[in-house]
Design a protein around this motif. Sequence first.
Motif, PDB file in Angstrom:
ATOM      1  N   LEU A   1       0.711  -1.380  -0.139  1.00 19.52           N
ATOM      2  CA  LEU A   1       0.130   0.007   0.074  1.00 19.52           C
ATOM      3  C   LEU A   1       0.917   1.284   0.166  1.00 19.52           C
ATOM      4  O   LEU A   1       2.051   1.246   0.415  1.00 19.52           O
ATOM      5  CB  LEU A   1      -0.983   0.045   1.255  1.00 19.52           C
ATOM      6  CG  LEU A   1      -2.078  -0.863   1.320  1.00 19.52           C
ATOM      7  CD1 LEU A   1      -2.463  -1.051   2.625  1.00 19.52           C
ATOM      8  CD2 LEU A   1      -3.100  -0.814   0.258  1.00 19.52           C
ATOM      9  N   LEU A   2       0.225   2.202  -0.549  1.00 20.97           N
ATOM     10  CA  LEU A   2       0.607   3.579  -0.388  1.00 20.97           C
ATOM     11  C   LEU A   2      -0.250   4.404   0.454  1.00 20.97           C
ATOM     12  O   LEU A   2      -1.246   4.677   0.213  1.00 20.97           O
ATOM     13  CB  LEU A   2       0.915   4.511  -1.716  1.00 20.97           C
ATOM     14  CG  LEU A   2       1.539   3.630  -2.614  1.00 20.97           C
ATOM     15  CD1 LEU A   2       1.029   3.872  -4.209  1.00 20.97           C
ATOM     16  CD2 LEU A   2       3.143   3.990  -2.531  1.00 20.97           C
TER      17      LEU A   2
ATOM     18  N   LEU B   1      -2.418   2.911 -14.308  1.00 18.23           N
ATOM     19  CA  LEU B   1      -2.854   4.166 -14.699  1.00 18.23           C
ATOM     20  C   LEU B   1      -2.917   4.637 -16.114  1.00 18.23           C
ATOM     21  O   LEU B   1      -3.632   5.250 -16.702  1.00 18.23           O
ATOM     22  CB  LEU B   1      -1.831   5.141 -14.029  1.00 18.23           C
ATOM     23  CG  LEU B   1      -2.116   5.956 -12.742  1.00 18.23           C
ATOM     24  CD1 LEU B   1      -1.155   7.047 -12.534  1.00 18.23           C
ATOM     25  CD2 LEU B   1      -3.411   6.691 -12.888  1.00 18.23           C
ATOM     26  N   LYS B   2      -1.997   3.958 -17.079  1.00 14.30           N
ATOM     27  CA  LYS B   2      -1.890   4.164 -18.526  1.00 14.30           C
ATOM     28  C   LYS B   2      -3.251   4.025 -19.071  1.00 14.30           C
ATOM     29  O   LYS B   2      -3.479   4.687 -20.078  1.00 14.30           O
ATOM     30  CB  LYS B   2      -0.597   3.654 -19.051  1.00 14.30           C
ATOM     31  CG  LYS B   2       0.518   4.232 -18.985  1.00 14.30           C
ATOM     32  CD  LYS B   2       1.514   3.567 -19.717  1.00 14.30           C
ATOM     33  CE  LYS B   2       2.891   3.496 -18.963  1.00 14.30           C
ATOM     34  NZ  LYS B   2       3.642   2.393 -19.093  1.00 14.30           N
TER      35      LYS B   2
ATOM     36  N   LYS C   1      -8.622   5.434  -4.311  1.00 14.03           N
ATOM     37  CA  LYS C   1      -8.903   5.498  -5.587  1.00 14.03           C
ATOM     38  C   LYS C   1      -7.306   5.485  -6.170  1.00 14.03           C
ATOM     39  O   LYS C   1      -6.951   4.827  -7.153  1.00 14.03           O
ATOM     40  CB  LYS C   1      -9.162   6.748  -5.996  1.00 14.03           C
ATOM     41  CG  LYS C   1      -9.190   7.352  -7.359  1.00 14.03           C
ATOM     42  CD  LYS C   1      -9.758   8.538  -7.561  1.00 14.03           C
ATOM     43  CE  LYS C   1      -9.094   9.839  -7.848  1.00 14.03           C
ATOM     44  NZ  LYS C   1      -9.679  10.932  -7.984  1.00 14.03           N
ATOM     45  N   PHE C   2      -6.249   6.288  -5.497  1.00 22.33           N
ATOM     46  CA  PHE C   2      -4.859   6.282  -5.664  1.00 22.33           C
ATOM     47  C   PHE C   2      -4.327   4.874  -5.715  1.00 22.33           C
ATOM     48  O   PHE C   2      -3.533   4.321  -6.747  1.00 22.33           O
ATOM     49  CB  PHE C   2      -4.124   7.246  -4.859  1.00 22.33           C
ATOM     50  CG  PHE C   2      -2.755   7.527  -5.233  1.00 22.33           C
ATOM     51  CD1 PHE C   2      -1.826   6.642  -5.140  1.00 22.33           C
ATOM     52  CD2 PHE C   2      -2.634   8.870  -5.518  1.00 22.33           C
ATOM     53  CE1 PHE C   2      -0.451   7.005  -5.218  1.00 22.33           C
ATOM     54  CE2 PHE C   2      -1.136   9.205  -5.821  1.00 22.33           C
ATOM     55  CZ  PHE C   2      -0.049   8.176  -5.715  1.00 22.33           C
TER      56      PHE C   2
ATOM     57  N   ARG D   1      -6.281  -3.544  -7.444  1.00 17.87           N
ATOM     58  CA  ARG D   1      -5.128  -2.862  -8.273  1.00 17.87           C
ATOM     59  C   ARG D   1      -4.747  -3.920  -9.357  1.00 17.87           C
ATOM     60  O   ARG D   1      -4.679  -3.149 -10.515  1.00 17.87           O
ATOM     61  CB  ARG D   1      -3.955  -2.605  -7.351  1.00 17.87           C
ATOM     62  CG  ARG D   1      -2.779  -1.972  -8.084  1.00 17.87           C
ATOM     63  CD  ARG D   1      -1.581  -1.967  -7.167  1.00 17.87           C
ATOM     64  NE  ARG D   1      -1.665  -0.820  -6.058  1.00 17.87           N
ATOM     65  CZ  ARG D   1      -0.904  -0.926  -5.035  1.00 17.87           C
ATOM     66  NH1 ARG D   1       0.347  -1.616  -5.020  1.00 17.87           N
ATOM     67  NH2 ARG D   1      -1.130   0.104  -4.109  1.00 17.87           N
ATOM     68  N   PHE D   2      -4.774  -5.119  -9.153  1.00 18.60           N
ATOM     69  CA  PHE D   2      -4.516  -6.044 -10.195  1.00 18.60           C
ATOM     70  C   PHE D   2      -5.378  -6.836 -10.913  1.00 18.60           C
ATOM     71  O   PHE D   2      -5.103  -7.964 -11.232  1.00 18.60           O
ATOM     72  CB  PHE D   2      -3.364  -6.875  -9.520  1.00 18.60           C
ATOM     73  CG  PHE D   2      -1.870  -6.255  -8.925  1.00 18.60           C
ATOM     74  CD1 PHE D   2      -1.350  -5.742  -9.922  1.00 18.60           C
ATOM     75  CD2 PHE D   2      -1.736  -6.477  -7.764  1.00 18.60           C
ATOM     76  CE1 PHE D   2      -0.240  -4.949  -9.499  1.00 18.60           C
ATOM     77  CE2 PHE D   2      -0.594  -5.460  -7.332  1.00 18.60           C
ATOM     78  CZ  PHE D   2       0.380  -4.868  -8.188  1.00 18.60           C
TER      79      PHE D   2
ATOM     80  N   ILE E   1      -2.977   2.892  -9.244  1.00 20.11           N
ATOM     81  CA  ILE E   1      -1.559   3.264  -9.513  1.00 20.11           C
ATOM     82  C   ILE E   1      -0.872   2.304 -10.597  1.00 20.11           C
ATOM     83  O   ILE E   1       0.114   3.029 -11.320  1.00 20.11           O
ATOM     84  CB  ILE E   1      -0.920   3.582  -8.259  1.00 20.11           C
ATOM     85  CG1 ILE E   1       0.482   3.928  -8.489  1.00 20.11           C
ATOM     86  CG2 ILE E   1      -0.680   1.961  -7.546  1.00 20.11           C
ATOM     87  CD1 ILE E   1       0.369   5.412  -8.563  1.00 20.11           C
ATOM     88  N   SER E   2      -1.197   1.061 -10.687  1.00 22.57           N
ATOM     89  CA  SER E   2      -0.518   0.010 -11.425  1.00 22.57           C
ATOM     90  C   SER E   2      -0.874  -0.009 -12.811  1.00 22.57           C
ATOM     91  O   SER E   2      -0.005  -0.290 -13.885  1.00 22.57           O
ATOM     92  CB  SER E   2      -0.531  -1.232 -10.846  1.00 22.57           C
ATOM     93  OG  SER E   2       0.314  -1.381  -9.787  1.00 22.57           O
TER      94      SER E   2
ATOM     95  N   GLN F   1      -2.034   7.786   0.723  1.00 14.01           N
ATOM     96  CA  GLN F   1      -3.059   8.137  -0.409  1.00 14.01           C
ATOM     97  C   GLN F   1      -4.360   7.360  -0.132  1.00 14.01           C
ATOM     98  O   GLN F   1      -4.601   6.601   0.550  1.00 14.01           O
ATOM     99  CB  GLN F   1      -2.119   7.443  -1.673  1.00 14.01           C
ATOM    100  CG  GLN F   1      -0.440   7.929  -1.876  1.00 14.01           C
ATOM    101  CD  GLN F   1      -0.359   9.313  -1.495  1.00 14.01           C
ATOM    102  OE1 GLN F   1      -1.170  10.112  -1.780  1.00 14.01           O
ATOM    103  NE2 GLN F   1       0.745   9.706  -1.137  1.00 14.01           N
TER     104      GLN F   1
END
Lengths: 500, 370, 322
Positions: free
Chosen positions: A346-347, A361-362, A353-354, A412-413, A358-359, A350
């Motif tokens: 984790l960040l 984003l593109k 959502k962040f 995230r993944f 994050i992984s 943040q």
Amino acid sequence: MNKTANNPIILEMKGIGKSFPGVIALDGVNLSIREGEVHALLGENGAGKSTLIKILAGAYPKDQGEIIFQGQSVDIKSPYHAQQLGISTIYQEFNLARHLTVPENIFLGHLPQKGLLVDWDTAKARSQEILTRLGVSLQLDVPCDTLSVAEQQLVEIAKALTRETRVLIMDEPSAVLGDKDMEKLFQIVRSLTARGISIIYISHRLSEVFEIADRVTVFKDGRLVGSKDVSDVTMDSLVKMMVGRDLQDIYPKKHAKIGKVLLDIKGLNRPKVLHNISLQVRAGEIVGLAGMRGAGRTELLRAIFGADSYEGTMTLDGKPFNPTSPKDAIDQKVALVTEDRKAEGLLLQQSVKFNTTISGLKEFCTRWIINRQKEVDHVQQMVKKLRIKTPGINNLVVGMSGGNQQKVIIARFLGARVLLLDEPTRGIDVGSKNEIYQVMVDLAEQGLAVLMVSSELPEVLGMSDRVLVMHEGHIAKELSRAEASEESIMKYATGSHLES
Amino acid sequence: MHSPKMFNKSRSRFWNVKLAVVLMVIALLLGACGGAATPAAEKPAEKAAEKPAADASAGGKIKVGLVTKTETNPFFVKMKEGATKAIEAAGGELMSAAGSFDGDNESQVTAIENMVNAGVKGIMITPSDTKAIVPAIKKARDAGVMVIALDTPTDPQEGTDALFATDNFKAGILIGQYAKAAMGGKPVKIATLDLAPGITVGILRHNGFMVGYGLATVDATAKDLVNSAEVVCSQDTQGDQAKGQTAMENCLTKDPEINVVYTINEPAAFGAYTALKAAGKEKDVLIVSVDGGCAGVQGVKDGVIAATSQQYPLKMAAMGVDAIVKFASTGEKVSGYTDTGVTLITDKAQAGVEGQDTVFGLENCWGDKK
Amino acid sequence: MTNQNKQMKDVMSQIMAIPAIGPLMALLLASIFFATQTDRFLSGSNLSLVVQQVMVVGTLAIGQTLIILTSGIDLSCGMVMALSSIMMTSLAVDYGVNPFLAIIIGLVISALFGLLNGALVTMIRLPPFIVTLGTYSIAFAVIRIYTTQTITNLPDVMTFFGKTFTIGSTAITYGSVLMVILFLIAWFVLSSTAGGRYLYAVGDNPEAARLAGISTTRLLISVYVISAVLYGIAGLLLTARTGVGDPQAGQNSNLESITAVVLGGTSLFGGRGNIMGTLVGALIVGVFRNGLQLMGVESIYQVLITGILVIVAVSIDQLSHR
């Protein structure tokens, strides 16, 4: 029959209440601890166990209620005061000065003195004596950060014994230990109770409760559900008390359609850590990776993920796959959910959502600019899908429960084709575990390949289509679902198959 | 001495405003972090605003600005004291500012801009960077403010309306002549403990010393340090005592036979003396310096420094204020260079070199007297 | 009644959620205070002057914020700025290089220092504090070795950003406008691009960021280079503001820029903060300096108050994240 049933009560809590802004953490809790008993506290994360022990340890003041210790009403003012009274606490995160030696840590704050100088001989001799009483031997002259986690825990216990400890609180002591070390821990716990010391033992592993505890108390939502003799409860009844759900529902394993080989590893090596590892994971398959701590399971996942260097060849869906960095792996849709969420996942400062996007984003970017609406829509969909409990997607992840944090990382993944999971339910309560298992099953059904490292055998058995057992950097054995059992896994994990 | 009563009164009003400001800041920030503290934040503001004589609303008073190099150097403290006395006598108000280190040009620019906006009639400045400050001074002068350089000229000197300063070249010549007379034709090995590269004051004093000793023939317009074979060691000290000591230690290592030490100012001289004493050479070496601060003159009296050229910051500031007050009332500007004087102070007078003893020196010195 | 309270609370919490609200309120209250104290404070030309006075340190602080957000720190910023200023002016004045080309060379030299900082921080894994302490001294020495003379008679191009245009009766400095534009660009990049997100992630937890698929080394080096280019631009602004190339400049600028960053609410531990807060932080310092000067308060009290402000700002940051 509980052998401690007639022991006198040493510590009694009456009507304990504690609230934090917006949350009632404890509400009217009554709990009594008998002399020389092991009293297990169970409950999901956020149920109130941690708050209770922090009150006992003097870390938080209580709002309401009374604590009676050795027949006297006491007001525990500080951690120091708690120790003076005879209540010691061993937290999950150890409180050791990493660069100091074992005796220095054991006697931290009250080193024996000769005049103005520290009496090192006495300190060493008494440290040795205490460790001998615990039935262990440690090298004394080394800094504590060179010791293993299990040895550091011993130092913590020894620290508590230098004071007149009557009640020892252990917060998930087994979470950091492998199976061998756990056996040793249980022996020590038993020797302590034999000397009349009471142990308050917090755990997430139900099996431990039956092994070590005399009595068990279950918390839920800041209230005490009940205190019972361990002899009067079963695994099922405990789970029901904790979550109001039956045990067989915990592992919702369904057999997905197993497809083609997605991840194919041949002869993967990393000097001194991984030796000639070959394995395959197919679409729709959940492969369990069992073994002892230090057998190389985490290292294997990190190598596949490109986080550490390695030698060997891998293919992904038939194409060469040789990631040199996590970014490489993620770009090719291979993801790793790390064991230590806070340090490596984790960040923490943040938002949900962040952390969720994050992984990837593109995918929400046109050139380098984030399309906010697209991102928000995606995250809201994830929150709904994974049932992440959060007031809003802009809330920080730092205050969330372990289970919800883990779901954020899994979210995230979710776009991955191969999912590497390292102890995916470590430190997570039973309810959230079930939800994470459900996600794994859903993902497998969608054709993902899942490779899961776990130290919890019921989890490995309950979730895997196949089990690979690692021992000292090798894959010792592949077991089919039918062959896999606690015994067969342990046989290869401990290396006893090599001895016979 | 002015009456203690007067002093107390002006002093307490001064403190009220300042206290209000400090309290205000704290209240402001408390107010910013939680709504509850906001009412408290308004109080000191009201209180300060009610004060009829709050300095800001002093419409009729003449405002004079003083911009010094730093806050800490006693030379500038004395200068400010002189300016404060003079402006109080004239019924005006002094605004002061300083850079955060010697050479801090930008802070001086900022101070000038703020003072012009505050409506000063004139600004006195000791430029930290003699060239770099000129454009900012020009803007102030274009806005109708008279600017006087104190102690240090701008480059070019015409950058300000006028210059009130010690003749640093002359200050150097005096101690050069003195050193030459004191050595009486003996072979000489000189160490010079200078200021910093490219700073005019340092160059003027050093070159003055060399000319006074007869070792060089330059004039005050030279842009670089001149040296001769007799100068065996030159080091920068930033006018700092500790750096002066280090510099002297290094010079002694380079040549243990040094017997004359020129120092840019008295702190550097004290540093040099400490180093010489440690080497057991303090009796054999002649130290000369420039400044005439009270501590320095005491050093002359105690025999640490042989002679120093005394300058008069208090006088500089007082003359500057008078000129600005005059400009405010008559519109008449001062111009050109006014020498505020320099006197050689020594207790071991040498024939042919004019000077005063330390009794005179202590009467006229700046900084704290012992 | 309770409903109203709840509404109040909601409104309050919404207000508190605005980025940099704390510093902004401090700035506002300070401005109100000075407006009551001196009628000269609120004039357009004075406010414009305050902005002009912070344009150099403000631009430096943009770069400093980027680096602090990665949980680094840059002590070399003022020296890199001074070096760029000296190189630009010296090339143009002493060597007759085309001023535009001279400016570009100055910026490139800044960028090289950034590259050096970034490479040492990432490749050799030295702490940024140590690296930039070293490059501070190196740049300081390079300046002194190169020249000790103030460079004057600059070409017009180099003083352009010190010139003004007027709106109504208020003169506004071009450099102020450039600073504000740079802040807006930085704000947009940080809040709306992938790179900005990555920067926060690396500052929050570099290992977690790497495992989330971010090339941390490339990102950090880019940040140090971009920041250094900003210092170069600050050097151009400094040149324009003072009208000279000054070899003595920038010795305290590292602390001044860090002050602005901290007052703006950015955490020195990285990963948390808002670039617009830094602008507000720089303005707070400027407003106090200007306001106190207008009131006739000695400059030493400005130093005192800046010190108090910094401690209070960091305390608020600490307390609000308990």
